[in-house]
Structure formats: structure tokens, C-alpha cells
Design a protein around this motif. Sequence first.
Motif, mmCIF file in Angstrom:
data_model
loop_
_atom_site.group_PDB
_atom_site.id
_atom_site.type_symbol
_atom_site.label_atom_id
_atom_site.label_comp_id
_atom_site.label_asym_id
_atom_site.label_seq_id
_atom_site.Cartn_x
_atom_site.Cartn_y
_atom_site.Cartn_z
ATOM 1 N N LYS A 27 42.965 65.048 23.447
ATOM 2 C CA LYS A 27 42.175 63.979 24.079
ATOM 3 C C LYS A 27 42.563 63.768 25.534
ATOM 4 C CE LYS A 27 39.308 61.946 21.222
ATOM 5 N NZ LYS A 27 37.909 61.801 21.483
ATOM 6 N N LEU A 28 43.871 63.867 25.806
ATOM 7 C CA LEU A 28 44.365 63.544 27.150
ATOM 8 C C LEU A 28 44.431 64.760 28.066
ATOM 9 C CD1 LEU A 28 47.336 61.263 25.986
ATOM 10 C CD2 LEU A 28 45.169 60.474 26.973
ATOM 11 N N GLY A 29 44.205 65.947 27.513
ATOM 12 C CA GLY A 29 44.346 67.167 28.309
ATOM 13 C C GLY A 29 45.816 67.451 28.618
ATOM 14 N N TYR A 30 46.689 67.042 27.717
ATOM 15 C CA TYR A 30 48.129 67.243 27.861
ATOM 16 C C TYR A 30 48.570 68.478 27.074
ATOM 17 C CZ TYR A 30 49.124 62.541 29.832
ATOM 18 O OH TYR A 30 49.204 61.425 30.613
ATOM 19 N N THR A 31 49.813 68.886 27.312
ATOM 20 C CA THR A 31 50.400 69.983 26.549
ATOM 21 C C THR A 31 51.071 69.402 25.316
ATOM 22 O OG1 THR A 31 50.874 71.111 28.614
ATOM 23 C CG2 THR A 31 52.088 71.870 26.676
ATOM 24 N N TYR A 32 50.872 70.064 24.179
ATOM 25 C CA TYR A 32 51.552 69.631 22.956
ATOM 26 C C TYR A 32 52.716 70.580 22.663
ATOM 27 C CZ TYR A 32 52.740 69.609 18.032
ATOM 28 O OH TYR A 32 53.445 69.613 16.863
ATOM 29 N N ILE A 33 53.890 70.035 22.465
ATOM 30 C CA ILE A 33 55.041 70.867 22.093
ATOM 31 C C ILE A 33 55.623 70.383 20.771
ATOM 32 C CG2 ILE A 33 57.375 71.651 22.711
ATOM 33 C CD1 ILE A 33 55.290 72.919 24.489
ATOM 34 N N ASP A 34 55.688 71.320 19.818
ATOM 35 C CA ASP A 34 56.215 71.077 18.484
ATOM 36 C C ASP A 34 57.694 71.468 18.507
ATOM 37 O OD1 ASP A 34 56.929 71.295 15.840
ATOM 38 O OD2 ASP A 34 55.237 72.586 15.262
ATOM 39 N N SER A 35 58.569 70.475 18.713
ATOM 40 C CA SER A 35 59.993 70.819 18.848
ATOM 41 C C SER A 35 60.571 71.337 17.529
ATOM 42 C CB SER A 35 60.804 69.626 19.354
ATOM 43 O OG SER A 35 60.927 68.649 18.356
ATOM 44 N N GLY A 36 60.019 70.875 16.410
ATOM 45 C CA GLY A 36 60.488 71.340 15.109
ATOM 46 C C GLY A 36 60.286 72.846 14.957
ATOM 47 N N ALA A 37 59.207 73.354 15.566
ATOM 48 C CA ALA A 37 58.931 74.799 15.485
ATOM 49 C C ALA A 37 60.060 75.599 16.125
ATOM 50 C CB ALA A 37 57.595 75.114 16.165
ATOM 51 N N MET A 38 60.703 75.010 17.140
ATOM 52 C CA MET A 38 61.815 75.715 17.795
ATOM 53 C C MET A 38 62.990 75.861 16.832
ATOM 54 S SD MET A 38 61.518 73.898 21.531
ATOM 55 C CE MET A 38 62.531 75.019 22.442
ATOM 56 N N TYR A 39 63.311 74.761 16.116
ATOM 57 C CA TYR A 39 64.418 74.827 15.156
ATOM 58 C C TYR A 39 64.073 75.763 13.994
ATOM 59 C CZ TYR A 39 66.354 71.058 17.872
ATOM 60 O OH TYR A 39 66.868 70.324 18.916
ATOM 61 N N ARG A 40 62.808 75.773 13.628
ATOM 62 C CA ARG A 40 62.377 76.676 12.562
ATOM 63 C C ARG A 40 62.482 78.139 13.019
ATOM 64 N NH1 ARG A 40 59.059 74.604 8.318
ATOM 65 N NH2 ARG A 40 58.961 72.320 8.363
ATOM 66 N N GLY A 131 59.130 65.344 17.116
ATOM 67 C CA GLY A 131 60.394 65.827 16.564
ATOM 68 C C GLY A 131 61.182 64.717 15.913
ATOM 69 N N ARG A 132 62.497 64.770 16.116
ATOM 70 C CA ARG A 132 63.374 63.781 15.494
ATOM 71 C C ARG A 132 64.154 62.971 16.540
ATOM 72 N NH1 ARG A 132 60.894 66.301 12.441
ATOM 73 N NH2 ARG A 132 61.202 66.742 10.225
ATOM 74 N N ASP A 133 64.415 63.598 17.688
ATOM 75 C CA ASP A 133 65.297 62.996 18.705
ATOM 76 C C ASP A 133 64.634 63.018 20.076
ATOM 77 O OD1 ASP A 133 65.219 65.737 19.017
ATOM 78 O OD2 ASP A 133 67.276 65.871 19.763
ATOM 79 N N ILE A 134 63.317 63.081 20.106
ATOM 80 C CA ILE A 134 62.640 63.262 21.391
ATOM 81 C C ILE A 134 62.720 61.975 22.222
ATOM 82 C CG2 ILE A 134 60.554 64.128 22.531
ATOM 83 C CD1 ILE A 134 61.961 66.119 20.603
#
Length: 225
Positions: A27-40, A131-134
Motif C-alpha cells: 500500500k505504501l510503496g515500501y520495501t518489505y523485509i522478512d527478518s525471520g527468513a534470514m534466520y531460517r 520479526g521478534r526484536d525489530i
Amino acid sequence: MANKIIITIDGWSSCGKSTLARQLAGKLGYTYIDSGAMYRAITLYFLRNHVDWTDNSEVDAALKNIGIEFRFNEKVQQSEIYLNGENVEYVIRDLVIAEKVSDVAAIAAVRSFAVAQQQKLGEQKGIVMDGRDIGTTVFPHAELKIFMTADIAVRVERRFKEFVEKNPNVTLEEVKNNLEMRDYIDSHREVSPLRKASDAIVLDNTNLNMEEQLEIALNLVNELL
Ligand code: CDP
């Protein structure tokens, strides 16, 4: 919108953080980052390469060989995670990874490795990261912090539905045990445990559908812009 902000979404396992983060970013034209995917992805690398993650020197050596990036896939209109050039967006969702990821994510060296990259991705603002600690550690000065929660039964049901499409052998019990185990480890670890930041806004989506949760979050954003 002139002023780009940082939006953090933290919370318990499988409570819809990534769905909301993706909707908001779209909606905002922002970047989405899935930090959990990094740990996975790091967990996937450790498992594939038989890294003994109880041994700090093995962990340090392994992290030097890990390259993680996110690339936007136009076809599915979604950013996907790459581990050393390989698209691992789908394999990292496996229960085998979910069984180990919280142990790997509790390791201090793993967290510093991931957090440094997450902070770099947020330098230009205009980002939604879940994420958990963002909101507590990665972006403690984020303009908008959301802490998501939902009843455990609803979370289990949602994740189970996702799993059975790929793997009909997975049981509801296995999914429940995994979510409860991860929640416990994530909120009890020494480094950056899962906590609501003091300035985060709680969003309980137990009884909300996707449109309703998006509307609430967009109102919070609009109050700030
Ligand atoms: O989507 P789901 O709730 O299943 O979890 P996820 O966001 O993919 O995160 C998987 C695991 O990575 C979590 O259970 C945590 O152990 C870890 N994680 C973390 O420690 N810190 C983050 N910022 C994000 C995830």
C-alpha cells in the motif's frame, strides 16, 4: 507521501506479521523485509553443511560463507530470499527448519550477523520489517512499532492450513508443539528476546480478517504522516 518511515512488526509465531507487513509495504510503496527468513536461511545452511552450532568457532567460520539477499519476484509480486545465490524462499518454510530455527536464532553471533544486515536495509527508510526484536533491537527509533498477537488456537489453525497444502502428513499437534516451543525459546533467550517494545502498539488479530487488520495499521501510519 513525502516522509518515509520505518515500520516494525514484532510478535509471536504465526500471528500474521508477514501478511500485514506485506500488505502495508504494498500500500505504501515500501520495501518489505522478512527478518525471520534470514534466520531460517542460516538454519538451512547449518543443516545442509552439518555445522555444529554449539561450537562458536564453527558458527563463526560458517557465517563467513553465508551470503543473504532479497530479490523482488515480479511474477508473484513478492520479495524472495536468496542464500548464496539460490532462491530458498520455499524450502525454508519446511517444518524441519522450523524445528531448529529458534535454537540457531538464539546464538549471539548469528544475531549480530543478521541484525547488521537488517539495519543496513533500513538505512533509506521506507521499510516494513517483521520479526521478534525489530522494534527493540534492530530499529529502536522506528517511527511506528506494532506488536502483533492472536490466540494460540487461531495461530495453530492458520499455520496448519498453510502446511497441509504442501505436506498432508503434518498433524495439528506437531504444528502446535512447534509454535509453542518457538515462542518459549524466542521469549526466553539471552540475546534480544521477544518482547513488546515499550512504545509499540498492540494489535490482536484473533478476530480480525486481513482487510480489517490492514485498515487499523494504515490508520496508525496516517496519524504519523
Ligand atoms: O512466520 P513465523 O512466525 O513462523 O516465524 P518467522 O518470522 O519465520 O521466524 C522464524 C524464527 O526466526 C522465529 O521463531 C525466531 O526464532 C527467529 N527470529 C528471530 O529470532 N528474530 C527475528 N527478528 C525474526 C525471527
